[in-house]
Design an enzyme around this catalytic site. Structure first.
Site, short mmCIF file in Angstrom:
data_model
loop_
_atom_site.label_atom_id
_atom_site.label_comp_id
_atom_site.label_asym_id
_atom_site.label_seq_id
_atom_site.Cartn_x
_atom_site.Cartn_y
_atom_site.Cartn_z
N GLU A 283 0.84 -1.20 0.00
CA GLU A 283 0.00 0.00 0.00
C GLU A 283 0.88 1.25 0.00
O GLU A 283 1.83 1.34 0.78
CB GLU A 283 -0.91 0.03 1.23
CG GLU A 283 -1.94 1.15 1.16
CD GLU A 283 -2.82 1.21 2.39
OE1 GLU A 283 -4.01 1.52 2.27
OE2 GLU A 283 -2.32 0.96 3.50
N GLY A 417 3.22 1.98 10.97
CA GLY A 417 2.88 1.42 12.28
C GLY A 417 2.39 0.00 12.12
O GLY A 417 2.75 -0.89 12.88
N ALA A 418 1.55 -0.22 11.10
CA ALA A 418 1.03 -1.55 10.79
C ALA A 418 0.36 -1.49 9.43
O ALA A 418 0.11 -0.41 8.89
CB ALA A 418 0.04 -2.01 11.86
N MET A 419 0.07 -2.66 8.85
CA MET A 419 -0.57 -2.74 7.54
C MET A 419 -1.56 -3.89 7.54
O MET A 419 -1.24 -5.01 7.92
CB MET A 419 0.48 -2.92 6.43
CG MET A 419 -0.10 -3.12 5.05
SD MET A 419 -1.12 -1.72 4.55
CE MET A 419 -2.23 -2.54 3.40
N GLU A 420 -2.79 -3.61 7.05
CA GLU A 420 -3.92 -4.50 7.21
C GLU A 420 -4.03 -5.60 6.18
O GLU A 420 -5.14 -6.09 5.91
CB GLU A 420 -5.21 -3.68 7.18
CG GLU A 420 -5.54 -3.02 5.83
CD GLU A 420 -5.00 -1.61 5.67
OE1 GLU A 420 -5.51 -0.88 4.80
OE2 GLU A 420 -4.09 -1.23 6.43
N GLU A 453 -6.26 -2.21 12.80
CA GLU A 453 -5.98 -3.12 11.69
C GLU A 453 -7.05 -4.20 11.54
O GLU A 453 -7.38 -4.60 10.42
CB GLU A 453 -4.59 -3.75 11.85
CG GLU A 453 -3.44 -2.76 11.98
CD GLU A 453 -3.44 -1.71 10.88
OE1 GLU A 453 -3.82 -2.02 9.75
OE2 GLU A 453 -3.05 -0.56 11.17
N HIS A 456 -10.01 -2.88 9.72
CA HIS A 456 -9.76 -2.83 8.28
C HIS A 456 -10.17 -4.13 7.57
O HIS A 456 -10.42 -4.11 6.36
CB HIS A 456 -8.27 -2.60 8.00
CG HIS A 456 -7.90 -1.16 7.87
ND1 HIS A 456 -8.56 -0.28 7.05
CD2 HIS A 456 -6.88 -0.45 8.44
CE1 HIS A 456 -7.99 0.91 7.12
NE2 HIS A 456 -6.97 0.83 7.96
#
Length: 998
Positions: A283, A417-420, A453, A456
């Protein structure tokens, strides 16, 4: 327009896979080394004759002459930001013809046709311009005509083709940090077309085949290196709507050295050994860097992923592993199940490395948390939080999580921070791992990221925005659900986080450089820039406002459930959401949610609502709250939902309106609990009445309302509607404050001003903080259980020690000494670690000690606090060292560089060093972080937000103007310039008055 490669279309380099010789079915597209005089002609183009394959390879004497004859009517083009060596050749075909054995008559025709084609080929061979050989064009005729333009001029792909499925095989080599891959894309033609356009970036295509239905054809490929990351296949005859086709591409590439695409990473284990891994971050625009694809959210498809690896590694992907097969070369192949849902390319994920899981079954879903082996003990809290949240979301949305498993994995080197990613959520280690003795505040941060997350998986994954202009449908919803879910006792206590982020969203949206929640996106930089507080926090804030205004507690929930069910597996835009909510909301208050909410998403900014009272009548007026009056958009209007105290609702649809009050009411407070996204001005009399009420009884307003008053009056002071003296008068009540959110908001606002004055060497503002003296004196250094109390204590003590309060610094030094003497076994409470490390970093003796502790720390949240402490030093040499170390990325990971820069800039000694560092290293920064990305936004904002002079304004404007295509048009640059002008204006208006008053 000719279907042949005639002289008018002759490219600079040509490689032939002759249909008249016994050649391999697909040619190797490897270019010879260029002579020095040839480099000047970059970028070059290549047209390659490549035979497509049928369902089975044809024998040499069974070659389809008709397919071969059509070969010259098609081309394959590449538009990529990579150099020619990274260009990506692809193939595409004309409509199918029969492959049956030809009749005698057909044989005669074919022979004649082949003679003609052979003659033409000989003519082309001897034409001056290119040497038509397998080794490529060695000499170039300068009279060669210019190549035809790339056949597609839009940033977004055409919608004539829809991918149905991808079959990906990847061969990552973690020893040499590169990979090869094969991608098979099955597609359907939606509209008649002569071209297929898709994405590829930095991929070297070595083999390409294309077929319509079951028939393979030979195609002429053209490779081109242009700015956009697109490739195209051109046809002389149209592909017809309803046809199915298959494109197969073999390619190679280096693993990315940045944080996007398929990138390499490493870490040092507990024994000091270097461990390598490869992970993905696609992303928003980086799936194209790992495999050729239709890399836009609306092009959903299924994915079958196979990864070849060494036996001592493991792999993960979106779906459960279906099987593992030994290969002849000593490797093994992991094949994952075909995705059970259609996915956008940015949600695809795969990881190769060594990780250890902890797992549990939740509602028939296997939930696992992965970490590097030595940090397995830090995964229990995340597993528990994820399990509770999954249960909560399954119930709340009335739609069960659709995959068989849900993995959460902590990546040692991860920028976001994070990715879904669907079924394989990736995190920074600090966002997922929690130590056994972590404080409730640290646990809340981790729970908050997990909640975001997991939300999401429904908002973004199950239902996806059609294009990045509506990113808020993903991020605003996930942010809203993150805070809403954490407010449930079964999950976690949310503290005051959501209130604070709403205030920060208001601050950003008050600038003329802001943008509408849903806004046009027409370039990669603009896509990156959508990941900001407007999409996240403002998006969440307007959802909170809508929920608070709808009749009935469950109306909002019913609306979003209908939205999710109606558009499950599909793509949407903002109107789809409003329409779903309108179908549920049937009250007379808001018969049309779309009519009410469209103004909040289609225009930037928010209203300033002014309250005036005359007798029992209250007049309300609204205008655009805009800090910069230049080029103001005075036509902006909002349907504003006003919620005064006593929960009286009033909808202001025009510029002004009137409502009735009660004569006996001494004061009026609008925007109850600050659920609305607007600022209220009460006038001199109204503010005086509220100030007196708070002086008499703090509890007369909720803590959210008290914090809201503090935020609003600071904003109005910056706008010039109230004097700064009125701000200070309101703060007189603060010594009696009992809750966290009003105190932390006041401290944050005062610290912004203090830092401006500090950079001007104006120290008088420190006296203002005597308002907080009694609150600071009450703070104990003993362990606190309440999240709210920990937040309050941390904010007050960081302020006190930052102002060199002797009692505070002595306590912090004693705690640090005890920690060091015990070999880090004597624990510092989590909410006190930051203030202790900050104080230690100011000591010439303790800074090296802290650096050594940082190098050996294993608990990531604590390690990051050490880094912030190290970056807070006021020693110039240490500041320069830590900036360079962050850019180099060895001892300090480059993912932490934005944090290092923002921390350095807060101090007097470091902010000019940081600005010089950014100017000197800009090209290296945008190599590591994409132009427009949140990391670049953070760096620019941190480095410039405390400038307040004309000289600095000129410097910043001059530097960014010189960048041109390297970032001069970024929205964050305009925000930086606007902020400096506002700082300058505030100083000119308030400094002398403030000095005199003090």
């Amino acid at each position: 327009d000719s279907p042949y490669c005639n002289r008018a279309n002759l490219p600079r380099n040509m490689i032939e896979n002759s249909m008249f010789e016994e050649e391999p079915d697909v040619v190797d597209l490897t270019f010879p080394a260029l002579d020095p005089d040839e480099v000047a002609y970059e970028p070059r183009s290549s047209r390659l004759l490549v035979r497509g394959l049928g369902e089975n390879d044809m024998d040499e004497d069974e070659e389809d002459c008709e397919s071969s004859a059509r070969l010259l009517g098609m081309s394959f083009m590449n538009r990529s930001s990579a150099h020619r060596s990274n260009s990506s050749p692809y193939t595409r075909q004309a409509p199918p013809r029969s492959c049956s054995r030809p009749s005698a008559r057909t044989m005669v025709v074919c022979v004649l046709f082949l003679v003609i084609v052979a003659s033409m080929t000989m003519v082309l061979y001897f034409l001056p311009g290119c040497t038509f050989t397998k080794t490529g064009c060695r000499k170039e005729n300068k009279t060669t005509p210019i190549e035809p333009p790339f056949p597609w001029s839009q940033f977004r792909l055409p919608h004539s083709i829809r991918p149905l499925s991808y079959d990906l095989t990847l061969n990552p080599d973690l020893d040499n940090m590169n990979f090869t891959g094969s991608t098979v894309i099955k597609m359907v033609v939606l509209h008649n077309t002569k071209r297929i356009v898709l994405h590829s970036a930095n991929l070297n295509i070595s083999k390409a085949t294309f077929k319509v239905g079951w028939e393979g054809v030979c195609v002429c490929l053209q490779i081109r290196s242009l700015f956009q990351q697109q490739i195209a296949l051109n046809f002389s005859e149209e592909l017809k709507a309803g046809q199915y086709c298959v494109l197969t591409l073999d390619y190679s590439a280096n693993l990315s050295h940045t944080y996007d695409g398929f990138y390499n990473s490493s870490y040092t284990d507990k024994d000091g050994n270097k461990r390598v891994l490869a992970a993905t971050q696609f992303e928003p625009l980086s799936a194209r860097k790992a495999f050729p694809c239709f890399d836009e959210p609306a092009f959903k498809a299924t994915f079958l992923i196979k990864i070849n690896r060494k036996p001592d590694y493991m792999t993960l992907s979106n779906m459960p592993k279906a099987k593992t097969t030994p290969l002849n070369n000593g490797l093994v192949q992991d094949e994952f199940e075909m995705t059970s849902v259609n996915m956008s390319t940015y949600l695809v994920a795969f990881i190769v490395g060594n990780f250890t899981p902890v797992s549990k079954n939740v509602s028939e879903i296997l939930v696992s948390v992965y970490s590097v082996p030595e940090k397995k003990e830090h995964t229990d809290y995340a597993l528990d939080a994820a399990s509770k949240l999954l249960d909560f979301y399954n119930d709340f949305f009335e739609i069960n999580f659709p995959l068989k498993k849900l993995d959460l994995i902590a990546i040692p080197d991860f920028l976001a921070g994070a990715m879904e990613n669907w079924g394989l959520i990736t995190f920074r280690e600090t966002s997922l791992l929690v130590g056994k003795q972590s404080s409730p505040l640290e646990k809340q941060v981790v729970a908050s990221v997990i909640a975001h997350e997991l939300a999401h998986q429904w908002f973004g994954n199950l239902v996806t925005m059609s294009w990045w202009n509506d990113l808020w449908l993903n991020e605003g919803f996930a942010t809203y659900m993150q805070y809403m879910s954490l407010s449930k006792p079964c999950v976690c206590s949310q503290g005051n986080l959501f209130l604070a982020v709403r205030f920060r969203a208001l601050d950003k949206d008050a600038l003329n450089s802001s943008h509408a929640v849903s806004t046009a996106v027409n370039s990669p930089e603009q896509v990156e820039e959508m990941f900001d507080s407007v999409s996240y926090e403002k998006g969440a804030s307007i959802l909170l406002m809508l929920n608070a205004s709808l009749s009935g507690d469950q109306q909002f929930r019913k609306g979003i459930i209908q939205y999710l069910k109606q558009f499950s597996g599909l793509n949407t835009d903002t109107n789809d959401l409003w329409n779903s909510l309108t179908q549920i909301e049937v009250s007379t208050q808001h018969q049309n949610v779309s009519e009410m909410m469209s103004s909040w998403t289609s225009q930037k900014g928010f209203p300033l609502v002014t309250v005036s009272r005359k007798g029992d009548q209250v007049t309300l007026t609204q205008e655009h709250f805009l800090l910069t009056s230049d080029n103001a958009t005075h036509t902006s209007r909002w349907v504003t939902i006003l919620a005064p105290e006593c929960r009286q609702l009033f909808t202001l649809k025009t510029k002004s309106g009137k409502t009735q009050s009660i004569n006996l009411v001494k004061w009026l407070k609008l925007n109850y609990r600050n659920t609305g996204f607007y600022i209220v001005h009460y006038g001199d009399d109204g503010w005086a009445a509220l100030r007196d009420a708070l002086a008499n009884d703090v509890s007369v307003l909720t803590h959210e309302d008290r914090a809201s008053l503090i935020h609003n009056i600071f904003a109005l002071s910056r706008l010039g509607r109230v004097s700064f003296r009125h701000v200070l008068n309101l703060l007189n009540y603060i010594s009696n404050e009992t809750e966290t959110s009003p105190v932390t908001e006041a401290l944050l606002q005062l610290n912004k001003i203090y830092q401006l004055l500090d950079k001007r060497q104006e120290y008088s503002l420190t006296y203002i903080l005597h308002h907080f003296g009694s609150l600071m004196d009450k703070q104990t250094w003993e362990e606190q259980e309440s999240v709210s109390k920990q937040e309050l204590r941390s904010a007050l003590l960081e302020t006190a020690c930052g102002l060199d309060d002797e009692n505070c610094t002595q306590q912090a030094k004693a705690l640090f000494k005890q920690y060091v003497d015990s070999n880090a076994t004597s624990r510092i409470p989590g909410d006190l670690q930051q203030v202790v490390f900050n104080v230690a970093a100011q000591s010439a003796e303790d800074w090296p000690t802290l650096l050594n502790l940082y190098g050996h720390a294993t608990y990531d949240a604590e390690k990051r606090k050490m880094l912030r402490g190290l970056a807070s030093t006021q020693d110039a040499r240490k500041i320069v060292w830590i900036l360079k170390a962050g850019l180099k990325g060895n001892l300090i990971q480059t993912q932490e560089l934005p944090l290092v820069i923002s921390t350095v800039c807060k101090g007097f000694a470091g902010y000019l060093f940081a600005w010089d560092f950014i100017q000197e290293n800009w090209d290296r920064l945008i190599e590591k972080f994409p132009v427009g990305s949140f990391a670049i936004q953070t760096i620019i904002n941190s480095a410039t937000s405390q400038f307040s002079t004309q000289a600095h304004l000129d410097q910043v404007q001059g530097f960014f103007s010189s960048l041109k295509e390297r970032g001069s048009q970024m929205r964050s640059v305009q925000e930086a310039l606007e902020t400096i002008r506002l700082n300058k204006r505030w100083m000119e208006k308030n400094l002398r008055t403030l000095q005199k008053w003090l």
